[in-house]
Design a protein around this motif. Structure first.
Motif, PDB file in Angstrom:
ATOM      1  N   VAL A 120      11.983  41.237  32.526  1.00 55.24           N
ATOM      2  CA  VAL A 120      13.193  40.608  33.079  1.00 55.24           C
ATOM      3  C   VAL A 120      14.125  40.242  31.931  1.00 55.24           C
ATOM      4  O   VAL A 120      13.680  39.710  30.906  1.00 55.24           O
ATOM      5  CB  VAL A 120      12.839  39.341  33.892  1.00 55.24           C
ATOM      6  CG1 VAL A 120      14.100  38.706  34.476  1.00 55.24           C
ATOM      7  CG2 VAL A 120      11.855  39.681  35.003  1.00 55.24           C
ATOM      8  N   ASP A 121      15.409  40.531  32.087  1.00 53.07           N
ATOM      9  CA  ASP A 121      16.393  40.135  31.079  1.00 53.07           C
ATOM     10  C   ASP A 121      16.307  38.636  30.846  1.00 53.07           C
ATOM     11  O   ASP A 121      16.203  37.848  31.792  1.00 53.07           O
ATOM     12  CB  ASP A 121      17.800  40.518  31.547  1.00 53.07           C
ATOM     13  CG  ASP A 121      18.851  40.177  30.521  1.00 53.07           C
ATOM     14  OD1 ASP A 121      19.423  39.066  30.608  1.00 53.07           O
ATOM     15  OD2 ASP A 121      19.099  40.993  29.620  1.00 53.07           O
ATOM     16  N   ILE A 122      16.369  38.234  29.569  1.00 56.35           N
ATOM     17  CA  ILE A 122      16.139  36.837  29.216  1.00 56.35           C
ATOM     18  C   ILE A 122      17.093  35.886  29.937  1.00 56.35           C
ATOM     19  O   ILE A 122      16.726  34.753  30.271  1.00 56.35           O
ATOM     20  CB  ILE A 122      16.241  36.655  27.683  1.00 56.35           C
ATOM     21  CG1 ILE A 122      15.754  35.267  27.273  1.00 56.35           C
ATOM     22  CG2 ILE A 122      17.666  36.894  27.188  1.00 56.35           C
ATOM     23  CD1 ILE A 122      15.658  35.081  25.784  1.00 56.35           C
ATOM     24  N   GLY A 123      18.287  36.328  30.222  1.00 50.74           N
ATOM     25  CA  GLY A 123      19.255  35.472  30.893  1.00 50.74           C
ATOM     26  C   GLY A 123      19.064  35.398  32.397  1.00 50.74           C
ATOM     27  O   GLY A 123      19.720  34.596  33.068  1.00 50.74           O
ATOM     28  N   LYS A 124      18.161  36.220  32.947  1.00 51.59           N
ATOM     29  CA  LYS A 124      17.953  36.248  34.399  1.00 51.59           C
ATOM     30  C   LYS A 124      16.592  35.712  34.821  1.00 51.59           C
ATOM     31  O   LYS A 124      16.231  35.798  35.996  1.00 51.59           O
ATOM     32  CB  LYS A 124      18.128  37.682  34.904  1.00 51.59           C
ATOM     33  CG  LYS A 124      19.535  38.230  34.709  1.00 51.59           C
ATOM     34  CD  LYS A 124      19.681  39.635  35.243  1.00 51.59           C
ATOM     35  CE  LYS A 124      21.101  40.163  35.045  1.00 51.59           C
ATOM     36  NZ  LYS A 124      21.257  41.558  35.527  1.00 51.59           N
ATOM     37  N   VAL A 125      15.836  35.176  33.890  1.00 53.29           N
ATOM     38  CA  VAL A 125      14.542  34.587  34.223  1.00 53.29           C
ATOM     39  C   VAL A 125      14.765  33.326  35.059  1.00 53.29           C
ATOM     40  O   VAL A 125      15.530  32.440  34.677  1.00 53.29           O
ATOM     41  CB  VAL A 125      13.746  34.245  32.949  1.00 53.29           C
ATOM     42  CG1 VAL A 125      12.449  33.531  33.308  1.00 53.29           C
ATOM     43  CG2 VAL A 125      13.455  35.515  32.161  1.00 53.29           C
ATOM     44  N   GLN A 126      14.103  33.243  36.184  1.00 56.19           N
ATOM     45  CA  GLN A 126      14.281  32.106  37.098  1.00 56.19           C
ATOM     46  C   GLN A 126      13.314  30.982  36.708  1.00 56.19           C
ATOM     47  O   GLN A 126      12.406  30.623  37.444  1.00 56.19           O
ATOM     48  CB  GLN A 126      14.059  32.566  38.536  1.00 56.19           C
ATOM     49  CG  GLN A 126      15.048  33.636  38.981  1.00 56.19           C
ATOM     50  CD  GLN A 126      14.748  34.185  40.376  1.00 56.19           C
ATOM     51  OE1 GLN A 126      13.593  34.260  40.791  1.00 56.19           O
ATOM     52  NE2 GLN A 126      15.784  34.574  41.089  1.00 56.19           N
ATOM     53  N   PHE A 127      13.555  30.420  35.547  1.00 58.18           N
ATOM     54  CA  PHE A 127      12.612  29.454  34.985  1.00 58.18           C
ATOM     55  C   PHE A 127      12.664  28.094  35.667  1.00 58.18           C
ATOM     56  O   PHE A 127      11.764  27.265  35.477  1.00 58.18           O
ATOM     57  CB  PHE A 127      12.871  29.287  33.482  1.00 58.18           C
ATOM     58  CG  PHE A 127      14.240  28.773  33.135  1.00 58.18           C
ATOM     59  CD1 PHE A 127      14.474  27.415  33.014  1.00 58.18           C
ATOM     60  CD2 PHE A 127      15.283  29.652  32.907  1.00 58.18           C
ATOM     61  CE1 PHE A 127      15.723  26.948  32.684  1.00 58.18           C
ATOM     62  CE2 PHE A 127      16.548  29.191  32.570  1.00 58.18           C
ATOM     63  CZ  PHE A 127      16.777  27.828  32.461  1.00 58.18           C
ATOM     64  N   GLU A 128      13.696  27.819  36.463  1.00 55.11           N
ATOM     65  CA  GLU A 128      13.788  26.518  37.132  1.00 55.11           C
ATOM     66  C   GLU A 128      13.142  26.527  38.506  1.00 55.11           C
ATOM     67  O   GLU A 128      13.119  25.490  39.183  1.00 55.11           O
ATOM     68  CB  GLU A 128      15.254  26.102  37.221  1.00 55.11           C
ATOM     69  CG  GLU A 128      15.868  25.778  35.848  1.00 55.11           C
ATOM     70  CD  GLU A 128      17.334  25.472  35.911  1.00 55.11           C
ATOM     71  OE1 GLU A 128      18.042  26.173  36.668  1.00 55.11           O
ATOM     72  OE2 GLU A 128      17.795  24.561  35.214  1.00 55.11           O
ATOM     73  N   GLN A 129      12.630  27.664  38.924  1.00 51.47           N
ATOM     74  CA  GLN A 129      11.931  27.742  40.210  1.00 51.47           C
ATOM     75  C   GLN A 129      10.465  27.387  40.019  1.00 51.47           C
ATOM     76  O   GLN A 129       9.755  28.029  39.251  1.00 51.47           O
ATOM     77  CB  GLN A 129      12.052  29.146  40.807  1.00 51.47           C
ATOM     78  CG  GLN A 129      13.429  29.451  41.368  1.00 51.47           C
ATOM     79  CD  GLN A 129      13.426  30.725  42.211  1.00 51.47           C
ATOM     80  OE1 GLN A 129      12.376  31.193  42.650  1.00 51.47           O
ATOM     81  NE2 GLN A 129      14.608  31.277  42.433  1.00 51.47           N
ATOM     82  N   ARG A 130      10.012  26.376  40.732  1.00 52.07           N
ATOM     83  CA  ARG A 130       8.630  25.900  40.591  1.00 52.07           C
ATOM     84  C   ARG A 130       7.628  26.996  40.929  1.00 52.07           C
ATOM     85  O   ARG A 130       6.548  27.083  40.303  1.00 52.07           O
ATOM     86  CB  ARG A 130       8.415  24.684  41.503  1.00 52.07           C
ATOM     87  CG  ARG A 130       7.005  24.110  41.492  1.00 52.07           C
ATOM     88  CD  ARG A 130       6.665  23.538  40.134  1.00 52.07           C
ATOM     89  NE  ARG A 130       5.325  22.988  40.106  1.00 52.07           N
ATOM     90  CZ  ARG A 130       4.220  23.701  39.914  1.00 52.07           C
ATOM     91  NH1 ARG A 130       4.318  25.017  39.697  1.00 52.07           N
ATOM     92  NH2 ARG A 130       3.042  23.123  39.901  1.00 52.07           N
ATOM     93  N   SER A 131       7.964  27.876  41.875  1.00 56.45           N
ATOM     94  CA  SER A 131       7.037  28.936  42.285  1.00 56.45           C
ATOM     95  C   SER A 131       6.822  29.970  41.185  1.00 56.45           C
ATOM     96  O   SER A 131       5.847  30.712  41.211  1.00 56.45           O
ATOM     97  CB  SER A 131       7.562  29.638  43.546  1.00 56.45           C
ATOM     98  OG  SER A 131       8.844  30.217  43.300  1.00 56.45           O
ATOM     99  N   LYS A 132       7.746  30.019  40.206  1.00 54.99           N
ATOM    100  CA  LYS A 132       7.635  30.976  39.102  1.00 54.99           C
ATOM    101  C   LYS A 132       6.896  30.378  37.895  1.00 54.99           C
ATOM    102  O   LYS A 132       6.650  31.071  36.915  1.00 54.99           O
ATOM    103  CB  LYS A 132       9.026  31.426  38.652  1.00 54.99           C
ATOM    104  CG  LYS A 132       9.911  32.007  39.755  1.00 54.99           C
ATOM    105  CD  LYS A 132       9.472  33.397  40.149  1.00 54.99           C
ATOM    106  CE  LYS A 132      10.478  34.010  41.137  1.00 54.99           C
ATOM    107  NZ  LYS A 132      10.092  35.381  41.528  1.00 54.99           N
ATOM    108  N   GLN A 133       6.578  29.099  37.975  1.00 57.59           N
ATOM    109  CA  GLN A 133       5.957  28.412  36.851  1.00 57.59           C
ATOM    110  C   GLN A 133       4.435  28.362  36.996  1.00 57.59           C
ATOM    111  O   GLN A 133       3.892  28.526  38.085  1.00 57.59           O
ATOM    112  CB  GLN A 133       6.514  26.992  36.735  1.00 57.59           C
ATOM    113  CG  GLN A 133       8.005  26.930  36.468  1.00 57.59           C
ATOM    114  CD  GLN A 133       8.546  25.513  36.496  1.00 57.59           C
ATOM    115  OE1 GLN A 133       7.798  24.544  36.617  1.00 57.59           O
ATOM    116  NE2 GLN A 133       9.871  25.384  36.399  1.00 57.59           N
TER     117      GLN A 133
END
Length: 516
Positions: free
Chosen positions: A289-302
């Motif tokens: 995933v492009d570094i600027g498009k990582v959905q890091f604020e979504q709890r389900s992705k953590q």
């Protein structure tokens, strides 16, 4: 004599600036009485390597506005007859007075050189990001500052602490000072705090009892520090922060390096963000995933709480909640704060770091290790934007032809991975003369600064020279001393060759000084 030596150096530097691509950087000091702005120039030295040298240390006569700061630079350029067209980059910190697109210094510089690249200081941005992230945790910074000043001026308190350190079998060392302007010094302070946790609890418990009922400022400080230290969860937070701050160590070393690093700056910054992602994100949410498009604020992705990277010391403490008196509610608060920390620093890095800066994107062209994969369009970007990079006896086409041949040539004997990149390019030009002009272009690209560490080093030198014992030293004398000091190698190094004219000038200045 030092002024004559400085004048010779400035003349030599100005001559190189007239005929070579260069970058200039400046920053203001914190002295309200005499606002000095070091003009630090990066260009190719007489040895063909990238040098960072002090051109001048002028004092701003009026208010430190963008226009007035620019006038300091412009007056030096005019006095030395240096064309602004040779300036390919302007380095500065990230203050509005420097970076403002209307009234900042960069706005005035672009009236002289429209294509100049603005190299903001990523070092400051990394520090700010780490500090903003730590705001999600308990006030560790305030406690470290309070502890230092509680012991700083009291020999009795220091002696008492040493006795407790001996009692708890802890190395007898003072509590270090945390510098708020260089926030990541907190890592060293945290390590000392954690080693002295038990002696400090003992000390401040006794201090609290001694001063009970007095109602003094010292009493309130002792009570506040003891209240913080007695919390097992606060110690857990300190373990996490001490472990996590180590993620910045490598990039900070790179950003403070004197050698040219612009060719690898973006890769290092991307690696930092990816390292932070790996500590709290599920691999599948980051991979590919492009570094600027990582959905890091979504709890389900953590990651789950049990998978978060918080350090072995913190994990060992969490494994024994009863022994360390950890409440379930506080443990939940810890993991919430950890996620908040990572999300905050990642958001700031993605918003503020120049990851999309086209100069940094294309600067990998100057990295010999990337020569097989880098595109010729990256070289085109520099040749089109900065004509000063092209030698007088070359054309854009001839440079591109050399680059195409260089990409397929067997030049491994000239490439030493342990050498600085500018030295590698010098070796390529010497061993393979057919790439001599390309070598000049690449070393010109490497003059672009990767941080404002050069200006900070000048301020450190100013503080070392302008001491209380030298309070009457004139700014002109300070400038002359630092100009001489900034020259690579000592000015009077026996191994350095000087022209007969230079030597005669120095002798004349020396004899005149004896007669005064």
């Amino acid at each position: 004599m030092v002024k004559e030596m400085a004048a010779l150096h400035m003349s030599d530097l100005a001559t190189r600036m007239k005929h070579q691509p260069l970058s200039i950087a400046t920053d203001g000091d914190n002295d309200a009485d005499k606002k000095q702005f070091p003009l630090v120039v990066r260009t190719l030295g007489s040895g063909g390597l990238v040098n960072s040298e002090l051109l001048a240390l002028p004092v701003c006569p009026g208010s430190a506005t963008g226009e007035n700061i620019f006038k300091l630079m412009d007056s030096e350029f005019k006095a030395q007859q240096i064309p602004w067209e040779n300036c390919i980059s302007f380095g500065c910190d990230n203050a509005n007075v420097m970076t403002g697109c209307h009234k900042g210094v960069i706005a005035s510089v672009r009236t002289k050189q429209p294509n100049v690249h603005m190299a903001g200081c990523c070092l400051h941005l990394v520090h700010i990001a780490a500090k903003k992230g730590a705001a999600c945790l308990p006030p560790v910074e305030d406690i470290l500052v309070d502890i230092f000043y509680y012991f700083n001026k009291s020999v009795n308190r220091q002696t008492e602490l040493k006795g407790l350190q001996e009692l708890y079998d802890v190395e007898q060392r003072k509590m270090p000072k945390h510098g708020c302007t260089r926030w990541l010094s907190i890592g060293r302070c945290l390590e000392r705090l954690l080693k002295n946790w038990e002696p400090l609890i003992h000390f401040f418990r006794d201090e609290k009892a001694k001063t009970k009922g007095i109602g003094s400022h010292a009493t309130s400080k002792a009570e506040g520090i003891h209240l913080f230290l007695r919390s097992p969860t606060n110690k857990l937070f300190c373990h996490f922060l001490s472990y996590t701050l180590k993620v910045y160590d490598q990039v900070l070393v790179q950003l403070q390096a004197e050698k040219p690093m612009v060719h690898s700056l973006r890769a290092n910054l991307v690696r930092l963000v990816e390292d932070l992602f790996s500590r709290f994100m599920e691999p599948g949410a980051v991979f590919g995933v492009d570094i600027g498009k990582v959905q890091f604020e979504q709890r389900s992705k953590q990651k789950d709480d049990t998978e978060l990277l918080i350090g072995s010391k913190a994990r060992e403490t969490l494994a024994q909640p009863t022994k360390f008196r950890l409440r379930e509610k506080r443990i939940s608060e810890l993991f919430w704060a950890v996620r908040c920390y990572f999300q905050t620093v990642c958001r700031y890095h993605l918003d503020k770091l120049p990851l999309a800066d086209q100069v940094l994107v294309h600067a990998t062209v100057a990295n010999p290790g990337e020569r097989m994969v880098v595109r010729a369009s990256a070289l085109d970007h520099f040749l089109d934007t900065f004509p000063a990079l092209i030698p007088k006896d070359a054309t854009k086409d001839s440079i591109k032809e050399e680059f195409a041949a260089y990409q397929t040539a067997a030049i491994e004997d000239a490439v030493d991975n342990d050498e600085c990149t500018d030295q590698v390019w010098k070796n390529i030009g010497v061993k393979y003369p057919r790439y001599l002009k390309l070598s000049f272009v690449m070393r010109g690209i490497l003059t672009i600064p990767h941080s404002s560490a050069g200006c900070e080093r000048v301020f450190s030198s100013v503080r070392k020279n302008c001491t209380a014992q030298r309070a009457s030293m004139l700014p002109e004398t300070t400038e002359a001393l630092l100009v001489c000091k900034s020259r690579p190698g000592h000015f009077l190094d026996k191994e350095r060759e000087h022209s007969s004219q230079t030597l005669e000038s120095l002798k004349s200045a020396y004899y005149m000084s004896l007669q005064q």
